[in-house]
Scaffold this active site. Structure first.
Site, PDB file in Angstrom:
ATOM      1  N   THR A  70       0.844  -1.205   0.000  1.00 44.60           N
ATOM      2  CA  THR A  70       0.000   0.000   0.000  1.00 44.60           C
ATOM      3  C   THR A  70       0.875   1.249   0.000  1.00 44.60           C
ATOM      4  O   THR A  70       0.699   2.153  -0.824  1.00 44.60           O
ATOM      5  CB  THR A  70      -0.947  -0.004   1.218  1.00 44.60           C
ATOM      6  OG1 THR A  70      -1.911  -1.047   1.047  1.00 44.60           O
ATOM      7  CG2 THR A  70      -1.675   1.322   1.354  1.00 44.60           C
ATOM      8  N   GLN A 177       0.144  -9.916  -6.046  1.00 45.04           N
ATOM      9  CA  GLN A 177      -0.401 -11.263  -6.184  1.00 45.04           C
ATOM     10  C   GLN A 177       0.458 -12.169  -7.056  1.00 45.04           C
ATOM     11  O   GLN A 177       0.334 -13.391  -7.002  1.00 45.04           O
ATOM     12  CB  GLN A 177      -1.833 -11.203  -6.742  1.00 45.04           C
ATOM     13  CG  GLN A 177      -2.854 -10.622  -5.782  1.00 45.04           C
ATOM     14  CD  GLN A 177      -3.074 -11.476  -4.536  1.00 45.04           C
ATOM     15  OE1 GLN A 177      -2.738 -12.654  -4.492  1.00 45.04           O
ATOM     16  NE2 GLN A 177      -3.635 -10.861  -3.504  1.00 45.04           N
ATOM     17  N   SER A 197       4.718  -7.437  -1.616  1.00 40.35           N
ATOM     18  CA  SER A 197       4.415  -7.471  -0.189  1.00 40.35           C
ATOM     19  C   SER A 197       4.864  -8.787   0.420  1.00 40.35           C
ATOM     20  O   SER A 197       4.828  -9.835  -0.237  1.00 40.35           O
ATOM     21  CB  SER A 197       2.906  -7.281   0.019  1.00 40.35           C
ATOM     22  OG  SER A 197       2.574  -7.300   1.388  1.00 40.35           O
ATOM     23  N   HIS A 199       3.517 -10.380   3.282  1.00 37.15           N
ATOM     24  CA  HIS A 199       2.534 -11.261   3.916  1.00 37.15           C
ATOM     25  C   HIS A 199       1.696 -12.057   2.922  1.00 37.15           C
ATOM     26  O   HIS A 199       0.892 -12.900   3.317  1.00 37.15           O
ATOM     27  CB  HIS A 199       1.615 -10.463   4.863  1.00 37.15           C
ATOM     28  CG  HIS A 199       0.609  -9.599   4.174  1.00 37.15           C
ATOM     29  ND1 HIS A 199      -0.723  -9.941   4.086  1.00 37.15           N
ATOM     30  CD2 HIS A 199       0.732  -8.410   3.553  1.00 37.15           C
ATOM     31  CE1 HIS A 199      -1.376  -8.989   3.452  1.00 37.15           C
ATOM     32  NE2 HIS A 199      -0.520  -8.056   3.121  1.00 37.15           N
ATOM     33  N   THR A 235      13.109   3.993  10.680  1.00 35.66           N
ATOM     34  CA  THR A 235      14.148   2.980  10.837  1.00 35.66           C
ATOM     35  C   THR A 235      13.778   1.724  10.058  1.00 35.66           C
ATOM     36  O   THR A 235      12.652   1.236  10.135  1.00 35.66           O
ATOM     37  CB  THR A 235      14.337   2.636  12.324  1.00 35.66           C
ATOM     38  OG1 THR A 235      14.652   3.838  13.035  1.00 35.66           O
ATOM     39  CG2 THR A 235      15.437   1.614  12.512  1.00 35.66           C
ATOM     40  N   CYS A 325      -8.969  -4.980   1.915  1.00 35.41           N
ATOM     41  CA  CYS A 325      -8.917  -3.520   2.032  1.00 35.41           C
ATOM     42  C   CYS A 325     -10.234  -2.899   1.571  1.00 35.41           C
ATOM     43  O   CYS A 325     -10.716  -1.918   2.123  1.00 35.41           O
ATOM     44  CB  CYS A 325      -7.764  -2.966   1.199  1.00 35.41           C
ATOM     45  SG  CYS A 325      -6.145  -3.526   1.759  1.00 35.41           S
TER      46      CYS A 325
END
Length: 377
Positions: A70, A177, A197, A199, A235, A325
């Site tokens: 995102t 995806q 991403s 996850h 960080t 989402c």
């Protein structure tokens, strides 16, 4: 409960979890610190960047870590718009893009950009001819996802990239995806940027990345940031990056096997719905090269998707009504708009998605329950 929502998120791989804990406890230094403890974190970070760059087939100088796709989508679009290949204010994007893309497009429209959204054809694919016809002299950016998260169609990004290159247009592709399920090495040399991403590939949540072609001399969106060469502040999350790297290494080695398994599960699922086939519409394409088999988007006429999801949940199955989402905003799945479904049809949409732990027996249990729900409705 049996899980069928792997397109939303995946469980953390055990090896990735062990690496996360080890790095968080033994390599805890800030990678930007100049002392030896910081240097150890920096060396590990560089090793992860190099490994992921090899997996993606990119120059590690263009690879930046983010809090997820995102943020990655937002920063990638901003970076490309800060360094356009020509003058202009026109952006083309897919109508079924992730909500993070649409949120940024709405902001850009208020800032004076002209936005054109492309629907899907009946197979769930971008119409290349329509895309070409929408390009103007002022078009400076195209954003089209590699794989749709709600029906699993694989967009013709190679062709789109060729069109964009010929017209001096930046091209961004959301690869959330497809990362870990398709070989992206044929894609990355052609695009201006991609996002991915952790996850979605059995890595931790809250970590992802962006690749931007190093030839693009972008300006940072957040001024004064020193991390990730100014691409984003904060960080760097080295433990999560290390865990994501391990997850990526594992899933890349399983890509071919997983694809064959998912194809079998998809065929099993669709075949088992034959008793109610007159009421089922599966969206996507039969062309294997344009369809990721682990995502099935469908609707069952006369039954709202949310009701079907709740009934499945009651019976011990976790399915969804589209992107998590989008569900959070209680809006129809973006793909239903791209497919030009009516409001009633859009409400009937559900998504089934498989993971590497899904079995044929579980799929048959799910379909048996769906058939029973429909017959008793």
């Amino acid at each position: 409960m049996i899980y069928f929502d792997f397109a939303a998120t995946t469980p953390l791989d055990k090896d990735a979890a062990e690496v996360y804990l080890k790095v968080a406890t033994e390599y805890f230094g800030n990678a930007s610190s100049l002392h030896d403890i910081g240097g150890q974190s920096s060396a590990l970070l560089d090793n992860c960047r190099e490994e992921l760059a090899q997996i993606l087939g990119v120059d590690k100088k263009g690879l930046f870590f983010t809090s997820g796709a995102t943020e990655g989508n937002f920063l990638a679009l901003e970076a490309l718009l800060s360094a356009p290949l020509k003058k202009g204010n026109h952006i083309i994007a897919g109508m079924a893009e992730h909500s993070s893309i649409h949120g940024e497009l709405r902001r850009l429209e208020k800032a004076g950009y002209e936005i054109t959204l492309l629907p899907f054809d009946d197979s769930g694919l971008i119409d290349i001819e329509k895309l070409a016809n929408e390009i103007k002299p002022e078009t400076i950016l195209v954003a089209v996802q590699h794989v749709n998260s709600e029906i699993g169609t694989i967009q013709p990004v190679e062709t789109i990239a060729e069109i964009c290159k010929a017209q001096q247009i930046h091209f961004h592709s959301d690869c959330v995806q497809s990362f870990g399920k398709l070989d992206l090495k044929s894609i990355t040399p052609l695009v201006s940027s991609i996002s991915f991403s952790g996850h979605k590939i059995y890595g931790p949540k809250g970590i992802g990345g962006v690749y931007i072609n190093p030839r693009t001399h972008w300006d940072p969106f957040f001024p004064g940031g020193s991390h990730e060469r100014g691409f984003r502040p904060g960080t760097v999350n080295v433990p999560a990056i290390a865990a994501m790297t391990v997850a990526a290494q594992k899933i890349i080695g399983q890509t071919s096997t997983n694809h064959d398994t998912f194809a079998l599960l998809r065929d099993t699922f669709i075949e088992a719905l034959k008793p109610i086939k007159d009421r089922v519409v599966v969206y996507g394409t039969d062309a294997a090269e344009s369809q990721l088999p682990n995502i099935i988007g469908l609707r069952i006429s006369g039954i709202e998707g949310q009701w079907m999801m709740l009934e499945c949940n009651r019976l011990g199955f976790a399915i969804s009504t589209g992107s998590a989402c989008q569900i959070g905003m209680q809006s129809p799945a973006k793909v239903t708009q791209a497919l030009r479904l009516s409001t009633e049809e859009a409400k009937q949409f559900i998504r089934i998605s498989f993971g590497k732990s899904t079995t044929v027996e579980e799929v048959l249990q799910l379909t048996e329950s769906i058939v029973k729900i429909v017959q008793e409705f």
